[in-house]
Motif scaffolding. Structure first.
Motif, PDB file in Angstrom:
ATOM      1  N   PRO D 104      -8.189  -7.499   2.112  1.00  0.00           N
ATOM      2  CA  PRO D 104      -8.371  -7.892   0.862  1.00  0.00           C
ATOM      3  C   PRO D 104      -9.480  -9.058   0.699  1.00  0.00           C
ATOM      4  O   PRO D 104      -9.370  -9.821   1.544  1.00  0.00           O
ATOM      5  CB  PRO D 104      -6.929  -8.572   0.518  1.00  0.00           C
ATOM      6  N   SER D 105     -10.324  -8.606  -0.245  1.00  0.00           N
ATOM      7  CA  SER D 105     -11.489  -9.401  -1.011  1.00  0.00           C
ATOM      8  C   SER D 105     -12.545  -9.977   0.042  1.00  0.00           C
ATOM      9  O   SER D 105     -13.148 -10.700  -0.159  1.00  0.00           O
ATOM     10  CB  SER D 105     -10.573 -10.623  -1.273  1.00  0.00           C
ATOM     11  N   HIS D 106     -12.396  -9.255   1.326  1.00  0.00           N
ATOM     12  CA  HIS D 106     -13.474  -9.341   2.387  1.00  0.00           C
ATOM     13  C   HIS D 106     -14.553  -8.451   1.997  1.00  0.00           C
ATOM     14  O   HIS D 106     -14.513  -7.530   0.909  1.00  0.00           O
ATOM     15  CB  HIS D 106     -12.730  -9.253   3.785  1.00  0.00           C
ATOM     16  N   SER D 305      -9.563 -14.329   4.890  1.00  0.00           N
ATOM     17  CA  SER D 305      -8.984 -13.912   6.204  1.00  0.00           C
ATOM     18  C   SER D 305      -7.512 -14.868   6.155  1.00  0.00           C
ATOM     19  O   SER D 305      -7.545 -16.106   6.779  1.00  0.00           O
ATOM     20  CB  SER D 305      -9.698 -13.948   7.322  1.00  0.00           C
ATOM     21  N   ILE D 306      -6.361 -14.383   6.045  1.00  0.00           N
ATOM     22  CA  ILE D 306      -5.318 -15.211   6.025  1.00  0.00           C
ATOM     23  C   ILE D 306      -4.188 -14.682   6.706  1.00  0.00           C
ATOM     24  O   ILE D 306      -4.089 -13.175   6.548  1.00  0.00           O
ATOM     25  CB  ILE D 306      -4.709 -15.668   4.657  1.00  0.00           C
ATOM     26  N   GLU D 309       1.054 -12.113   4.526  1.00  0.00           N
ATOM     27  CA  GLU D 309       0.874 -10.462   4.479  1.00  0.00           C
ATOM     28  C   GLU D 309       0.415 -10.018   3.230  1.00  0.00           C
ATOM     29  O   GLU D 309       0.726 -10.608   2.187  1.00  0.00           O
ATOM     30  CB  GLU D 309       2.432 -10.160   4.508  1.00  0.00           C
ATOM     31  N   GLN D 310      -0.314  -9.001   3.051  1.00  0.00           N
ATOM     32  CA  GLN D 310      -1.147  -8.459   2.018  1.00  0.00           C
ATOM     33  C   GLN D 310      -1.046  -7.061   2.223  1.00  0.00           C
ATOM     34  O   GLN D 310      -0.643  -6.612   3.215  1.00  0.00           O
ATOM     35  CB  GLN D 310      -2.545  -8.974   1.881  1.00  0.00           C
ATOM     36  N   THR D 311      -1.315  -6.338   0.928  1.00  0.00           N
ATOM     37  CA  THR D 311      -1.334  -5.028   0.926  1.00  0.00           C
ATOM     38  C   THR D 311      -2.895  -4.261   0.918  1.00  0.00           C
ATOM     39  O   THR D 311      -3.864  -4.838   0.422  1.00  0.00           O
ATOM     40  CB  THR D 311      -0.636  -4.350  -0.195  1.00  0.00           C
ATOM     41  N   THR D 312      -3.053  -3.309   1.875  1.00  0.00           N
ATOM     42  CA  THR D 312      -4.131  -2.584   1.670  1.00  0.00           C
ATOM     43  C   THR D 312      -4.054  -1.014   1.885  1.00  0.00           C
ATOM     44  O   THR D 312      -2.835  -0.664   1.855  1.00  0.00           O
ATOM     45  CB  THR D 312      -5.299  -3.075   2.794  1.00  0.00           C
ATOM     46  N   VAL D 313      -5.291  -0.468   1.940  1.00  0.00           N
ATOM     47  CA  VAL D 313      -5.161   1.277   1.898  1.00  0.00           C
ATOM     48  C   VAL D 313      -6.031   1.474   3.080  1.00  0.00           C
ATOM     49  O   VAL D 313      -6.906   1.114   3.190  1.00  0.00           O
ATOM     50  CB  VAL D 313      -5.468   1.965   0.678  1.00  0.00           C
ATOM     51  N   ASP D 314      -5.422   2.424   3.740  1.00  0.00           N
ATOM     52  CA  ASP D 314      -6.277   3.220   4.615  1.00  0.00           C
ATOM     53  C   ASP D 314      -7.026   4.555   4.318  1.00  0.00           C
ATOM     54  O   ASP D 314      -6.494   5.347   4.001  1.00  0.00           O
ATOM     55  CB  ASP D 314      -5.495   3.382   6.141  1.00  0.00           C
ATOM     56  N   GLU D 319      -3.171   6.240   3.518  1.00  0.00           N
ATOM     57  CA  GLU D 319      -1.639   5.333   3.176  1.00  0.00           C
ATOM     58  C   GLU D 319      -1.915   3.794   2.772  1.00  0.00           C
ATOM     59  O   GLU D 319      -3.048   3.367   3.331  1.00  0.00           O
ATOM     60  CB  GLU D 319      -0.879   5.623   4.293  1.00  0.00           C
ATOM     61  N   GLU D 320      -1.176   3.513   1.803  1.00  0.00           N
ATOM     62  CA  GLU D 320      -1.051   1.922   1.824  1.00  0.00           C
ATOM     63  C   GLU D 320      -0.345   1.286   3.146  1.00  0.00           C
ATOM     64  O   GLU D 320       0.452   2.094   3.787  1.00  0.00           O
ATOM     65  CB  GLU D 320      -0.248   1.532   0.866  1.00  0.00           C
ATOM     66  N   ARG D 322       0.958  -2.783   4.783  1.00  0.00           N
ATOM     67  CA  ARG D 322       0.923  -4.339   4.829  1.00  0.00           C
ATOM     68  C   ARG D 322       0.059  -4.778   5.991  1.00  0.00           C
ATOM     69  O   ARG D 322       0.197  -4.223   6.886  1.00  0.00           O
ATOM     70  CB  ARG D 322       2.290  -4.814   4.936  1.00  0.00           C
TER      71      ARG D 322
END
Lengths: 383, 383, 383, 383
Positions: D104-106, D305-306, D309-314, D319-320, D322
């Motif tokens: 996320p946000s990278h 970078s933390i 837990e966050q959500t992303t997609v592949d 698929e989404e 965590r």
């Protein structure tokens, strides 16, 4: 600006001195997705490297290139490619006599006068050793051009007064690498070797020239006027150490030819597009490429480092003295400059192709601006 | 990048087409405090302008320059100098036959192929009319160089097969402007005029070349390797429309000369500094100026616009046709290119002098970084 | 380098002083085939021009643009577009008191200190009048962006302490031009006018800021790191006269926000591609655009030219004196800067689109490198 | 152009990825005659290097720099300085989960979208590891500036909501390096550490800002308008990874201040020259430096970078998922960015000093264009 950069979108930045620790070159603007291995660069460096024959310096440099960045899983990533070539056989000691007594017609004095100091080992930054960087960068440019069926080739067409007959592009491809002088005409190559041998035995050196030609350079490259294709190619060739003349097309002979004789009628090509009948224009009209081969010649003066005794002055002692430049020097420059000319051609052509939208500046094999989820050479599945 | 800019610190930016509304040039990086009048620029434009003699186009252009900015009370302010030259005698109508049927060996086709369109009147942007901008900018550069006793001069040294003997810098200064062909040797000038006359009468044209030389260019200019003095000068000269060869020093002849013969011993000059004995190196060693005169030659092919009948194709109709380029065209290019070559020399030398710290980039007559309250030509008291 | 150029491939070069003869701008790198009329440029200049309302200077400038080159039959030709805007209502006389006595916090002193002289009428080159050139160039860039459905918009979101509520892009499009302060929230606009009025009546001036936003900027623009999208946009905005802050995304507030709160999860968009959930990142991640709107704020300090009495020194006489800058000055800058911000956005975005291969640098409507015989707007048949 | 270069005359060119083989930087345009040792560069790298404290990544990099060229006998030669920093503790393996599932946000997604591929280890080219190159180059620039008594200094003035009181330049010099957060106010530093600790413990991160200031920057730097000092400084700071705001002088607060309050009267300084009373203008007027200190602030968003837990997609699997970014990451950026800000200040100031003729571009300690036979640090006698 500072002399160590070439190209606008495909930009090469270099550093290094002849007898310094290492030579280095950063290539930025190489599109992503190019398959690139160290061997692709090494192959070209091996063509340029010293110690290949009797007519080249005996300095023993492996010229082994390391690539530090810009490649992932064998493909370029679109980010800068850093390369380093270590100097292994540097022996600057023998240049001590020349620290304050400049070698005749070399860059010793101009560097010291400009900077107040210089790296004096073997010519330092002024040495043709710098061109190892250019050949490394040009090898990458050449790999990109392969994707677009663009080819460049050069061969030595004159040494002293020995001039080669005209040869075809195919002959250049076939014969240039067969002899140490890199002349595509085998008989002339023999004569040239004799000439070189003679000058070398006298402790002297001799000049020469290279003919170059391209295949597949697309129409429309060049940004008239100051950045015309011929202007930028002229800069590229005149940047090579020891060059004194650049010509394309009829070159210097054009001064004696009439407009009617040089002009080329237009006809239709096989594809129904206008094509010129003949190529006296050398592939460039109005500063822009026509799609015909770009060809021309570049001249080198004789190497200035010669064993024959000459006179110089020492600015520390204020005395004149006789000097002999005993080192490991080439008696003639064009043979080793063939890969350098090809490198500069590659760099010039590719830079214009990027500027003219012929190559996607971000990546090779996808349409501009389209994100392609199928293309991820870096994904684990591809390994 | 886009072809309309030259120079790094002394930067020239141009626009304009042969039969467009106006030509324009912006000069940025001219130091403040230069006395500059419209006449200084106009004088050089008058040397280049058409209609000067039988051997130049009869197009009637006053080429009167307007200066829009960058001058206060007769002195430059250090801010950009905008100049405009109106096109008065544009007659694009007669070029209609060539809109879709390119003139042989002209830029018509390459421009259309590159851009999909073009300003088709008189060659549009590809016309040598563009060089009016260069001469205007070069005139300003020349005024700056006057402050540093740098001089440049050029003359026509060959037309067809007629070649001038070597002339001195002083002869160039004295005789070049005395005849319409701008050859510093009066006898040769006569012969050249005969040759030109012959080709012109046949509806044909002829090539030629220019010799150039400098005085007072300081030591230490040039940033090896890609921005060596010779590389940038090569770019400058190859950017001039219709040039096909650039040489400096021994040029193309250097290929036949041995190192010992070409190398120059060092001696001490009157000021106790090392100076080379001779100038076969053409004022440049290791890519950097030595302080000796920089000299060389530039070759032009014959003008492509000729009345003699030639063949072209029309890409709209798909037909071949015979064409005659009946217009107001020069039968030979070097005579009017003399001020253009001088302009490009001025621009190249001054740019390097600024880059090398020989000229204060902000102002002419004060030490770097010192604010001088005595110097205010713009104050009311000075008016 | 010399401060009068912006952009790499879409390059703008300017000249002109506030009370000089004319302002001028050359646009190079505009692709061929763009339909372009004088009115397209004039429309934007009219938005910026002085004398529009009580809160702008009363200087009466028609700001009528002339286009000198680069257009044939209503379409751009791919060659440089030269534009000139005459200065009609220049009255430099009233600036005489300030020739050697610099106005407080204006560029008078720094220009004189740098160059030893300056064009002192109305701020000369340092005047915001220069931005007329930027708006002219930005109008052309905007026309190109229209082809790619890229939109930019700005409005005044704060004057003094009066801050507008958040508005949508649509509200900006609809309301910004409805009031002289160019705030998209009508109620806030009234308040802002009151504030401006108050400062103006006191012979004073006030600062303010502009919010900007884009639509349709494609993914992948920006060349990290030094040429990241944010770095180049920052340069563009900080180049506008009198700006003191540039922010994008959360801007200055980002310092107080945690990573978890600012980070945006990824989801799949309608087209199956990854899209971020939210836009706290301001359309830029890793220096490259994500395809989400780019937004931010720019701050202007108050105009320095005010009637209220201040103290200065005269460097000729060595005396302190009290001065009032009585002229035709804006009491606040953002309202007239809205078109300037939009122009700089257009220029920045288009330049990156050209660099990233999203726009064919040679022509708009044909595939790269393909010559299209059907496309000849310049042919007689098309007229 | 390609994002890896900064500066015009003092030009920095970089390469390298976070987990690649090595980082590299070439500095061209450094004047000759600068005493320079590896330690001068190493000292600054040590300030920036990871693993210094609990609040920096634990990655163990010695960041040992090698200098390959441009130095002779301890002095620069005026030719390019090539430097390489090997990556020793690269562990790209743990980034495999993110190859096709962007953090996320990278910069993961934008790089892949732009180039179709990327070096995915640790952010590759988008990583702040790149700034090791900038600090190395900035260290050399700083050594040149020492010769001209120009100093720059920065400290962390806000983390989250904890803001430091104003500190003097002397306090910054004295206290900044005393605590790991690099805040010149010791009490605030303690509070900041608490805040950082809290976010780190929550698996989160936090934003912050840096205040910078200069001493001794000469009057007259900056080339308005596009290359004003503020525009180029803005570019420099916004190029630093994760910055979202740049301010100078009153910065964002200027919007609320009246002209009368912000304007500064002129008086005469000790040397009889005009000086402004106060420095609300932040050392820049009309885009040009006044000679007063240049100061301002730069804001960083929280590290993306933390561990939380966050959500992303592949994008491969569609698929989404965590994700937790478990690595060796900084919980806050400004502390390690202090030397980076100082480096960018050094580079910006020196580049303008070279452009403005304040530093001899060819050599440090001789007048422009004069050849000094006494100055030859490379001669054997000097050793």
């Amino acid at each position: 600006m500072n002399g160590n950069q070439f190209g606008r979108l495909f930009r090469v930045t270099t550093y290094g001195e002849s007898h310094g620790d290492a030579m280095g070159v950063t290539v930025s603007g190489c599109p992503a997705g190019l398959e690139l291995a160290v061997e692709d660069v090494q192959r070209e460096l091996d063509r340029r490297k010293p110690g290949q024959s009797m007519i080249t310096t005996s300095r023993d440099e492996p010229d082994a290139v390391e690539i530090h960045s810009g490649i992932q899983d064998g493909y370029t990533t679109g980010t800068p490619i850093g390369m380093v070539i270590q100097n292994k056989d540097a022996r600057s000691g023998k240049y001590e006599p020349f620290v304050t007594a400049p070698r005749p017609s070399h860059g010793d004095f101009t560097y010291s006068a400009k900077f107040g100091t210089r790296n004096w080992g073997g010519g330092g930054r002024s040495s043709a050793r710098e061109t190892v960087n250019w050949v490394a960068a040009g090898a990458i440019a050449g790999k990109v051009l392969d994707h677009f069926d663009v080819e460049v080739k050069a061969h030595v067409n004159q040494i002293g007064d020995v001039r080669a007959p005209e040869v075809s592009f195919e002959e250049m491809l076939e014969h240039t690498e067969e002899n140490p002088v890199r002349c595509a005409d085998p008989d002339t190559a023999e004569e040239m070797l004799d000439v070189i041998d003679r000058y070398q035995n006298e402790g002297d050196s001799i000049g020469g020239s290279i003919y170059f030609e391209t295949r597949g350079v697309p129409r429309g490259l060049g940004a008239p006027r100051f950045d015309s294709f011929s202007a930028r190619l002229g800069q590229a060739m005149m940047a090579i150490p020891a060059t004194t003349a650049f010509e394309f097309g009829l070159g210097r002979e054009a001064r004696s030819v009439s407009g009617y004789d040089r002009n080329e009628d237009w006809t239709f090509g096989d594809d129904g597009e206008p094509v010129p009948v003949g190529n006296d224009h050398g592939g460039i009209q109005g500063g822009i490429t026509t799609g015909e081969p770009v060809y021309g010649e570049v001249t080198w003066h004789a190497p200035t480092s010669i064993p024959k005794e000459q006179t110089t002055v020492d600015w520390e002692t204020g005395e004149e003295k006789r000097v002999q430049v005993i080192g490991r020097h080439d008696p003639v420059l064009p043979p080793r400059a063939v890969p350098v000319v090809e490198a500069m051609l590659n760099l010039t052509v590719l830079d214009f192709m990027l500027l003219g939208g012929r190559v996607n500046p971000d990546r090779l094999d996808a349409a501009p601006g389209e994100y392609d989820t199928d293309y991820h050479p870096s994904s684990p599945d591809d390994e």
